[in-house]
Scaffold this motif. Sequence first.
Motif, PDB file in Angstrom:
ATOM      1  N   LEU A 106       0.839  -1.195   0.000  1.00  0.00           N
ATOM      2  CA  LEU A 106       0.000   0.000   0.000  1.00  0.00           C
ATOM      3  C   LEU A 106       0.876   1.248   0.000  1.00  0.00           C
TER       4      LEU A 106
ATOM      5  N   ASN B 239       0.807   2.844  -3.562  1.00  0.00           N
ATOM      6  CA  ASN B 239      -0.297   3.782  -3.508  1.00  0.00           C
ATOM      7  C   ASN B 239       0.105   5.147  -2.995  1.00  0.00           C
ATOM      8  N   LEU B 240       0.975   5.187  -2.042  1.00  0.00           N
ATOM      9  CA  LEU B 240       1.205   6.451  -1.360  1.00  0.00           C
ATOM     10  C   LEU B 240       2.564   7.068  -1.667  1.00  0.00           C
TER      11      LEU B 240
ATOM     12  N   ASN C 274       4.340  11.652  -6.096  1.00  0.00           N
ATOM     13  CA  ASN C 274       3.283  10.953  -5.381  1.00  0.00           C
ATOM     14  C   ASN C 274       3.414  11.170  -3.869  1.00  0.00           C
TER      15      ASN C 274
ATOM     16  N   LEU D 189       2.130  14.579  -2.911  1.00  0.00           N
ATOM     17  CA  LEU D 189       0.663  14.561  -2.911  1.00  0.00           C
ATOM     18  C   LEU D 189       0.136  13.919  -1.634  1.00  0.00           C
ATOM     19  N   THR D 190       0.731  12.765  -1.299  1.00  0.00           N
ATOM     20  CA  THR D 190       0.278  12.050  -0.103  1.00  0.00           C
ATOM     21  C   THR D 190       0.412  12.917   1.128  1.00  0.00           C
TER      22      THR D 190
ATOM     23  N   PHE E  43      -2.211  15.971   0.950  1.00  0.00           N
ATOM     24  CA  PHE E  43      -3.605  15.590   1.168  1.00  0.00           C
ATOM     25  C   PHE E  43      -3.785  14.863   2.492  1.00  0.00           C
ATOM     26  N   GLY E  44      -2.766  14.071   2.894  1.00  0.00           N
ATOM     27  CA  GLY E  44      -2.855  13.414   4.188  1.00  0.00           C
ATOM     28  C   GLY E  44      -2.927  14.434   5.308  1.00  0.00           C
TER      29      GLY E  44
END
Lengths: 432, 396
Positions: A34, A38-39, A45, A48-49, A52-53
């Motif tokens: 994950l 994903n993160l 990326n 972004l994580t 937004f996190g």
Amino acid sequence: VSQQTEPVAMPTGPEDQPVAADAPKLPVRGIKELLTDNLFKDAKNGVLTVVFGALLLYVGYRAFGFIFLNTKIGPDGLPRSGWEVVREPLVTYMVGTRFSRTGIPFSYLWAAIYALALSLGFTVGAGSRKLLEPVDVPLRTTLGILLPPALGAAAILSMTQTITPTLLTLAIAVPFVGGRMLAKVLPMALVDRSALIATALVLLSFGLITGFEPSNVNEFGGLLLTVVVAASAIVLCFPIGVVLALTRRSSFVLLRPLAVVYIELIRGVPLITLLFMGEFAIRFFFPPGAGVPGSIPRAIIMFTLFSAAYVAEIVRGGLQSVPKGQIEAGQAVGLSPLTITRKIVLPQALRTSIPALVGQSISLLKDTSLLVIIGLFDLLGVTRSILANTAFVNQGFTSETYAFVGFLFWIICFSMSRASQRLETRLGVGTR
Amino acid sequence: LLVSAEMPALRSAEKPPIYRDVRFLRWAGQIAVLVVVFGTVYWLYGNVVTNLRSSGLPTGFDFLDRRFGAAIPGIADSANFSITQAFLAGYLNTVRVILVGIPACTIIGILIGIARLSQNAAVRTFGMLYVELFRNVPVLLWIFIGYFVLGLGNLPAITDEVTPLNTFVISNRGIGIPWLNPGSSGMTFVAFIGLGMVAAVLASAYRGRVNAKTGEPARGGLYGTIAFLAMLVVGHFAAGNALALDTPVIDGRLIGGGMTMDIPYAFLTAALVLYTASHVAEIVRGAIQSIHKGQSEAANAVALSTFQRYRFVILPQAFRVMIPPLANQYLNITKNSSLAVAVSYVEITAIFGRIVNNATPAVQGLVILMALYLSFSLSISVLANFMNRRLALESR
């Protein structure tokens, strides 16, 4: 408002797609996968994580503080919970300020809720017995459908002063399950009349809510008013909408333009102008000296006329989706046009339209918030009288009040759209 | 020789009686319904005329020349307006909401829609929360939350205003933003903006032709932007320092200079945009998901970046699917702008709401209101149909 076709008909993602039993299993993905896939796949990326996190964490932090650690200093210098503005006038949120004038005891309201639960349970049971092949519903799906309304009920009940409402709410399960079992054991001839039985139960509960005195509706407020207006309009607009749709699709050259003009005219103007019309102008249409219904029945009339145009467009879409061969097959066996429409075309058309009709019901429910603009005390309207109350006025309770009302709307609409998605997959709309 | 039995006639020679003739019955039925409908309408119309007369209200449209009799915030001399002029001012106020609202909700909606499909779990969760939060609560409640909770409750008073970067003014009297220098000749500058657009179109068309001839990359957007900016700079000097922005300042208890958005307008538009964007996002997501996965894979195979993949492969195809429901949302934001009446922003519905309390016939006022909204609906429909035709797949 309203007008919006709720996008419930859209697929929600890969997890909703039916998966064949022999489909290859994806490798189980752990935390590490994950994180890397994903993160934090690459630098961009990762940024972004983090952004937004952080945003999500901040929103969650603020929401937690707002809900659980909400303390204000009252005029007497003592701390008081911000949710007192919900706890103290909870009855006002539910039924409005003038409900006591009707003389309807609260036990009638509970009886009406039980009648509705019985009717709903019976309809669900009859529906699954008549229409659909028996399916094993996974426990996860059932919980997913039950969770939002249960959460909403729990939030409201946590605001009550005594335990009685909680017990009465839990007891709703009894008539619901009873209705389902009744539909399973009754002879099929009776189950075929399920629509009739359900309608009778709904009418009974409406009678109980109004104390069998329709003019009592004029004293309603709060959630009760919101639900009564929305439910009446949904039920009443449906037959009108179906007739309009059939007329618009028919070969009656003289009547078709009437349906087209009505539908396009209503869809072209905002709902609030129609409500203004109901409030200010409708009295001019009654013959001189005739009694004019009260504000709330007039609003129900306008909501009905408004929603009928949208329902007509939805049903028209459903009618268009019925293949021409179906009608020709009916003609080939010598059925009359009326029978073809009633027994062949409409059942298929309505089945296709169900998700969109639920979407329309959701937006109609949201639209009832406009009642506050014409001065009625719906869920949004009672906030004004509560915030003007001397116990709460100008003490910074605005956000809690609107948050609670918004939460009620959110729970109802979210539950309905989830249930409609579920119904959609079960009906197999678009997949058959 | 085969002698066939005599065939019975397919139709009987005698006509059916008229009350059993389907063709007759169809027409008779339609005419009967029509007569009932028009009879009812005529009866209602008669009631309206009688009722208006007996309550001393005018039955025609002469009331439009009467004085409106209330000031419209932000418009000088509006207290002396006639009702016609008031409707016109309200119409412009509605247009102000739509002109900002439609582009803004499209952009936010597309971004959120793409975010919902992101590979990144944090971005995806954010998109999901946004959509589920905004679309399941009535837009009127969002307007209330914006106006009463954030707007009136939290904004600083004009006396202790906040001025971020010394170029904005945030206070409960309004939000000031820098705007074009009022000392410049504005029309000249606007003309140069128009010229700049023409130049941009010409430049990108020229690059397109170069690309077709030589095969070198067109970069139409880049060249077009350069041409536009060049025209803008020329206009800046020709119109007398037009681009030197005028910043808002506190002028006693008012905001002077720049452009001031009053609080109802700012929060109404923001609420409408955020609410509609959640619906647009769902449309965008559905449209993108309807594009075959192979398109994405093909874009990846030729090593397009994520931006290029969306810009050149996915969005152009998705737009085709999106236009009809998107036009529906534009109609919705237009119709929902009527909720301004709840936060005392004076647009056409608010004008109507005021005149019906003012001995003006509600029925005629309503006819005008409906006509004005139909004008919006029709223009959006015309635009959507035009776009639809432009983007329609050329099929054999």
